[in-house]
Design a protein around this motif. Sequence first.
Motif, mmCIF file in Angstrom:
data_model
loop_
_atom_site.group_PDB
_atom_site.id
_atom_site.type_symbol
_atom_site.label_atom_id
_atom_site.label_comp_id
_atom_site.label_asym_id
_atom_site.label_seq_id
_atom_site.Cartn_x
_atom_site.Cartn_y
_atom_site.Cartn_z
ATOM 1 N N LEU A 112 -21.611 -25.110 3.049
ATOM 2 C CA LEU A 112 -21.182 -25.744 1.801
ATOM 3 C C LEU A 112 -21.122 -24.727 0.656
ATOM 4 O O LEU A 112 -20.162 -24.719 -0.126
ATOM 5 N N LEU A 113 -22.124 -23.880 0.554
ATOM 6 C CA LEU A 113 -22.155 -22.898 -0.532
ATOM 7 C C LEU A 113 -21.025 -21.877 -0.405
ATOM 8 O O LEU A 113 -20.362 -21.534 -1.392
ATOM 9 N N PHE A 114 -20.783 -21.374 0.806
ATOM 10 C CA PHE A 114 -19.695 -20.415 0.981
ATOM 11 C C PHE A 114 -18.335 -21.095 0.878
ATOM 12 O O PHE A 114 -17.368 -20.477 0.430
ATOM 13 N N GLY A 115 -18.232 -22.365 1.262
ATOM 14 C CA GLY A 115 -16.989 -23.108 1.072
ATOM 15 C C GLY A 115 -16.669 -23.280 -0.403
ATOM 16 O O GLY A 115 -15.522 -23.098 -0.829
ATOM 17 N N PHE A 116 -17.688 -23.597 -1.178
ATOM 18 C CA PHE A 116 -17.492 -23.702 -2.623
ATOM 19 C C PHE A 116 -17.101 -22.351 -3.208
ATOM 20 O O PHE A 116 -16.210 -22.263 -4.055
ATOM 21 N N THR A 117 -17.753 -21.293 -2.765
ATOM 22 C CA THR A 117 -17.446 -19.952 -3.259
ATOM 23 C C THR A 117 -16.032 -19.537 -2.887
ATOM 24 O O THR A 117 -15.345 -18.877 -3.674
ATOM 25 N N LEU A 118 -15.594 -19.932 -1.711
ATOM 26 C CA LEU A 118 -14.252 -19.567 -1.251
ATOM 27 C C LEU A 118 -13.166 -20.204 -2.109
ATOM 28 O O LEU A 118 -12.174 -19.554 -2.440
ATOM 29 N N PHE A 119 -13.355 -21.447 -2.491
ATOM 30 C CA PHE A 119 -12.295 -22.169 -3.186
ATOM 31 C C PHE A 119 -12.497 -22.271 -4.696
ATOM 32 O O PHE A 119 -11.636 -22.805 -5.394
ATOM 33 N N ALA A 120 -13.600 -21.778 -5.221
ATOM 34 C CA ALA A 120 -13.842 -21.833 -6.665
ATOM 35 C C ALA A 120 -13.378 -20.541 -7.322
ATOM 36 O O ALA A 120 -13.288 -19.487 -6.694
ATOM 37 N N THR A 121 -13.108 -20.635 -8.597
ATOM 38 C CA THR A 121 -12.736 -19.459 -9.369
ATOM 39 C C THR A 121 -14.004 -18.779 -9.862
ATOM 40 O O THR A 121 -14.855 -19.429 -10.477
ATOM 41 N N PRO A 122 -14.148 -17.477 -9.587
ATOM 42 C CA PRO A 122 -15.369 -16.798 -10.026
ATOM 43 C C PRO A 122 -15.398 -16.611 -11.533
ATOM 44 O O PRO A 122 -14.359 -16.552 -12.188
ATOM 45 N N ILE A 123 -16.590 -16.552 -12.056
ATOM 46 C CA ILE A 123 -16.782 -16.342 -13.490
ATOM 47 C C ILE A 123 -17.249 -14.918 -13.693
ATOM 48 O O ILE A 123 -18.296 -14.513 -13.190
ATOM 49 N N LEU A 124 -16.450 -14.146 -14.416
ATOM 50 C CA LEU A 124 -16.800 -12.762 -14.701
ATOM 51 C C LEU A 124 -17.732 -12.740 -15.896
ATOM 52 O O LEU A 124 -17.403 -13.244 -16.970
ATOM 53 N N LYS A 125 -18.914 -12.177 -15.708
ATOM 54 C CA LYS A 125 -19.887 -12.101 -16.799
ATOM 55 C C LYS A 125 -19.629 -10.837 -17.599
ATOM 56 O O LYS A 125 -19.610 -9.748 -17.060
#
Length: 131
Positions: A112-125
């Motif tokens: 679930l966590l890697f699935g969310f990471t795969l399809f979510a847009t990353p936030i650049l800090k």
Amino acid sequence: MNTKILMSSSAIAFGIVGVMLSFLPQEINSLIGGTATNTLILQLMGALYFGFAMINWTAKGNLIGGIYSRPIVIGNFSHFLIGALALAKGSSISNSNYLVFGGLIFYSIFALLFGFTLFATPILKNSKTEA
């Protein structure tokens, strides 16, 4: 989501399992009730897990998600999803023990966590503070 924590935790988990399978294959084989020929397969699995641990550990500082580091996320997601499905099938076919059920929970959470990471847009800090 903080992908550094996700990548670090999966690397540590893979590393622990990889070292255990590499250096204690006979003991683990007797624990799971396998045959003598499974020892070599367990050692090879240990090498795979340890290799995945090294990939995740070295990639933990990269921007991950969306199109960034996509091959690493796809590899992790597919591993955990296929593993969770296999463990779910295995637990439904036979009398599941605590190892299979624990593995199923572990694999499902990481899938679930890697699935969310795969399809979510990353936030650049941004390291600079804006006024």
